[in-house]
Design an enzyme around this catalytic site. Structure first.
Site, mmCIF file in Angstrom:
data_model
loop_
_atom_site.group_PDB
_atom_site.id
_atom_site.type_symbol
_atom_site.label_atom_id
_atom_site.label_comp_id
_atom_site.label_asym_id
_atom_site.label_seq_id
_atom_site.Cartn_x
_atom_site.Cartn_y
_atom_site.Cartn_z
ATOM 1 N NE ARG A 10 64.704 68.832 -20.939
ATOM 2 C CZ ARG A 10 66.089 68.282 -21.562
ATOM 3 N NH1 ARG A 10 66.503 67.673 -22.213
ATOM 4 N NH2 ARG A 10 67.063 69.066 -20.836
ATOM 5 C CG HIS A 35 64.012 73.754 -22.110
ATOM 6 N ND1 HIS A 35 65.607 73.449 -21.300
ATOM 7 C CD2 HIS A 35 63.056 73.552 -21.614
ATOM 8 C CE1 HIS A 35 64.655 72.700 -20.856
ATOM 9 N NE2 HIS A 35 63.249 73.256 -20.622
ATOM 10 C CG HIS A 87 56.138 68.254 -15.867
ATOM 11 N ND1 HIS A 87 56.720 69.006 -14.222
ATOM 12 C CD2 HIS A 87 56.690 69.014 -17.223
ATOM 13 C CE1 HIS A 87 57.447 69.539 -15.183
ATOM 14 N NE2 HIS A 87 57.767 69.496 -16.573
ATOM 15 C CB THR A 88 50.157 64.987 -18.241
ATOM 16 O OG1 THR A 88 49.056 64.246 -18.095
ATOM 17 C CG2 THR A 88 50.261 65.143 -20.297
ATOM 18 C CD1 TRP A 101 56.757 65.169 -13.302
ATOM 19 C CD2 TRP A 101 57.224 65.072 -14.763
ATOM 20 N NE1 TRP A 101 57.597 66.064 -13.271
ATOM 21 C CE2 TRP A 101 57.943 65.515 -14.915
ATOM 22 C CE3 TRP A 101 57.128 64.715 -16.473
ATOM 23 C CZ2 TRP A 101 59.319 66.435 -14.914
ATOM 24 C CZ3 TRP A 101 58.587 65.188 -16.684
ATOM 25 C CH2 TRP A 101 59.190 66.010 -16.145
ATOM 26 C CB THR A 102 51.633 60.717 -15.804
ATOM 27 O OG1 THR A 102 52.064 60.637 -17.062
ATOM 28 C CG2 THR A 102 50.906 62.250 -15.414
ATOM 29 C CG ASP A 119 46.037 61.825 -19.922
ATOM 30 O OD1 ASP A 119 46.775 62.218 -19.241
ATOM 31 O OD2 ASP A 119 45.862 60.748 -20.272
ATOM 32 C CG ASP A 143 56.458 68.413 -11.282
ATOM 33 O OD1 ASP A 143 55.809 69.000 -11.651
ATOM 34 O OD2 ASP A 143 57.305 67.993 -11.404
#
Length: 351
Positions: free
Chosen positions: A72, A76, A221-222, A269-270, A277, A302
């Protein structure tokens, strides 16, 4: 966090900036001709190689489980880039601006001081490596260590030397704040009426990505989390008591199935958010593009990836073929890592 000196110049001495009579990169042909003659004697090459080896093997990223936040930090930095601005450093991008409080203070960068501080010992150990290269190398190493693809990265980025060279929060035409970094939820700073239009405005119009590249990058975002105390985009905060189902200290999220997640808390998110992955694409969604599993965090942007017809077509491809996702992601990540970069020599350095 420990208190920081007021001047980032003392924290991040940069390699002297060579004079540039024209815009950065104007002597590309000459640079390509001479690169082979001088690269071997460039002190940055050995330091970049040693830094890369350290990041991959010293266990720091793996033990701290800090890969997502290092990604991140670099993203950014890249995300300040505006292709409509031609001059460096005004155009932003991968120039090390996120080493300074002026950019870390953007609302979209909440919490990234921690990531910057994690990299300070490496900067001290390898002073000839620019902060622009350090941020991008740490991000690439993090993707690899979490199970993602190894990228064909280029180094040799010039970095800004002082905070007054940072891009300003309100400097991007059509964007209200954070140099046009994407917003977590509406109302969007560019006035876009939907998540899909906001993503295309930021990543397409401002940064120059295609729809396919946008979907590939969204797949990052995984990994990673959202915190109430940072973006405010979820109800989950710092610590075990405020954590989601998948971010408690006892959760298993690493690619090796090992224990440990770093600091507990936030929402992900996961389920396996320390594993790179294609789970972001494969996990079930409802008709509005939101996860069926309500213990996961999701943003309007998303949901747009799974409802916009063009985005969804690509997302479906990645859900079926993880190798294709990795291939496309590696290309998009490399492009992201070079946005706005001023390379010295002009064609960059390969390790």
């Amino acid at each position: 966090l420990k208190s920081r000196p007021q001047s980032d110049r003392r924290l991040s001495p940069q390699r002297p900036t060579p004079p540039t009579p024209m815009a950065c990169g104007c002597f590309r042909g000459l640079g390509e001709l001479c690169a082979g003659l001088f690269a071997s004697s460039d002190p940055r090459v050995a330091e970049l190689r040693n830094l890369q080896a350290d990041l991959r093997t010293d266990g720091f990223i793996d033990k701290r489980n800090c890969g997502p936040i290092l990604m991140r930090l670099a993203w950014h930095d890249s995300g300040t880039y505006d292709q409509r601005i031609k001059t460096w450093p005004e155009r932003g991008g991968t120039m090390g601006g996120n080493w300074f409080e002026e950019q870390l203070g953007f609302g979209a960068n909440a919490g990234l001081v921690k990531a910057r501080d994690l990299l300070k010992p490496y900067k001290e150990r390898y002073p000839n490596v620019s902060t622009a290269d350090l941020l991008q190398m740490a991000s690439a190493a993090s993707v690899e260590l979490m199970g993602g693809p190894r990228m064909d990265m280029t180094y040799g980025r010039r970095a800004i030397e002082s905070a007054d060279q940072c891009v300003k929060s309100a400097s991007r035409d059509g964007f209200m704040h954070s140099a046009g970094l994407p917003d977590a939820f509406p109302p969007f700073g560019d006035g876009a009426p939907s998540g899909a239009e906001h993503v295309r405005s930021v990543l397409g119009k401002k940064m120059g990505f295609t729809d396919r590249e946008i979907v590939a990058l969204s797949g990052a975002h995984t990994v990673g989390r959202v915190f109430k105390e940072r973006s405010g985009a979820c109800p989950f905060g710092y610590g075990n008591a405020a954590a989601s189902k998948y971010t408690k200290e006892t959760c298993i999220a690493r690619r090796d199935g090992g224990k440990g997640i770093g600091m507990a808390g936030g929402g992900s998110w996961t389920e396996n958010w320390l594993t790179f992955d294609n789970r972001y694409f494969t996990q079930p969604k409802d008709a509005k593009g939101w996860p069926v599993d309500k213990d996961l965090v999701w943003l309007d942007t998303d949901a747009a990836i799974f409802t916009d017809p063009i985005f969804k077509g690509v997302a479906d491809e990645y859900a079926k073929d993880s190798a294709l996702f990795f291939k496309d992601y590696a290309k998009a990540h490399k492009k992201l890592s070079e946005l706005g970069a001023c390379f010295d020599p002009p064609q960059g350095l390969k390790l």
